[in-house]
Design an enzyme around this catalytic site. Structure first.
Site, PDB file in Angstrom:
ATOM      1  N   GLY A  46       0.537  -1.137  -0.140  1.00 34.18           N
ATOM      2  CA  GLY A  46      -0.499   0.247  -0.169  1.00 34.18           C
ATOM      3  C   GLY A  46       1.125   1.274  -0.184  1.00 34.18           C
ATOM      4  CD  GLN A  51       3.214   5.440   3.049  1.00 32.69           C
ATOM      5  OE1 GLN A  51       2.319   4.508   2.043  1.00 32.69           O
ATOM      6  NE2 GLN A  51       4.520   5.050   3.179  1.00 32.69           N
ATOM      7  CB  CYS A  93       4.437   1.579   7.794  1.00 34.29           C
ATOM      8  SG  CYS A  93       3.955   3.434   6.520  1.00 34.29           S
ATOM      9  CG  LEU A  94       6.424   1.617   1.685  1.00 35.01           C
ATOM     10  CD1 LEU A  94       6.434   1.794  -0.228  1.00 35.01           C
ATOM     11  CD2 LEU A  94       7.943   0.134   1.506  1.00 35.01           C
ATOM     12  CG  HIS A 135      -1.229   1.024   7.241  1.00 33.03           C
ATOM     13  ND1 HIS A 135       0.012   1.301   8.167  1.00 33.03           N
ATOM     14  CD2 HIS A 135      -0.271   1.776   6.194  1.00 33.03           C
ATOM     15  CE1 HIS A 135       1.100   1.631   8.237  1.00 33.03           C
ATOM     16  NE2 HIS A 135       1.062   1.771   7.444  1.00 33.03           N
ATOM     17  CD  GLU A 136      -1.186   2.159   2.731  1.00 34.63           C
ATOM     18  OE1 GLU A 136      -0.539   3.815   2.813  1.00 34.63           O
ATOM     19  OE2 GLU A 136      -0.120   1.862   3.011  1.00 34.63           O
ATOM     20  CG  HIS A 139      -0.036   6.305   5.557  1.00 35.53           C
ATOM     21  ND1 HIS A 139       0.674   7.227   6.313  1.00 35.53           N
ATOM     22  CD2 HIS A 139       0.335   5.355   5.823  1.00 35.53           C
ATOM     23  CE1 HIS A 139       2.076   6.144   6.617  1.00 35.53           C
ATOM     24  NE2 HIS A 139       1.446   5.671   6.001  1.00 35.53           N
TER      25      HIS A 139
HETATM   26 NI    NI Z   1       2.405   2.911   5.858  1.00 39.03          NI
END
Ligand code: NI
Length: 166
Positions: A46, A51, A93-94, A135-136, A139
């Site tokens: 995701g 981000q 998470c990236l 999760h996204e 963000h």
């Molecule tokens: Ni993330």
């Protein structure tokens, strides 16, 4: 298409609350394509526009298993309209390379959003996709996985990420 730089914690832009997308323009579609390339290159399941430093309400998810055909889903102006019972599972998470945390999320969600063409859709998701959506979505609200950690782990991860940035 281009691979975009993914912001890492504690970049303050990760705390921005994203703005609604007024219109799905060619620029937004180009952002979607670049984000998809970025997500697959990482690789990740995701990626939210926040981000990559674009504070707009847009995220992508692809939870297809390795070796399966890709299943890219685009969520513009998403709203989570129903949540099922809670379940806890590990997340990464990236924006937090190498960090994993057990987070309690709804095990199922119903989400309403626009697709890449600006068409509204509703989706009932479960399992990894339901987790990715929540999760996204976080963000887009400037909420990060570190916010779910206890005080001790929070400090540990904060320090680890500061070292990582320098
Ligand atoms: Ni993330």
């Amino acid at each position: 298409m281009a691979i975009l730089a993914v912001l890492h914690y504690p970049d303050p832009r990760l705390r921005h609350v994203a703005n609604r997308v007024d219109e799905v323009t060619p620029q937004i579609q180009r952002l979607i394509d670049d984000m998809a390339e970025t997500m697959y290159a990482a690789p990740g399941v995701g990626l939210a526009a926040t981000q990559v430093g674009e504070p707009v309400r847009l995220f992508l998810a692809d939870t297809a298993d390795e070796g399966e055909p890709s299943d890219l889903r685009v969520f513009i102006n998403p709203e989570i309209i129903r949540k099922g019972p809670a379940a806890t599972g590990p997340e990464g998470c990236l924006s937090f390379p190498g960090v994993y945390e057990d987070v309690s999320r709804a095990s199922t969600v119903t989400v309403r959003a626009l697709d890449r063409d600006g068409k509204p859709f509703e989706l009932e998701a479960e399992g990894l996709l339901a987790v990715a959506i929540q999760h996204e979505y976080d963000h887009l609200e400037g909420r990060l996985m570190i916010d779910y950690m206890g005080p001790l782990k929070k400090r540990l991860v904060h320090r680890k990420m500061l070292r990582h940035e320098s």
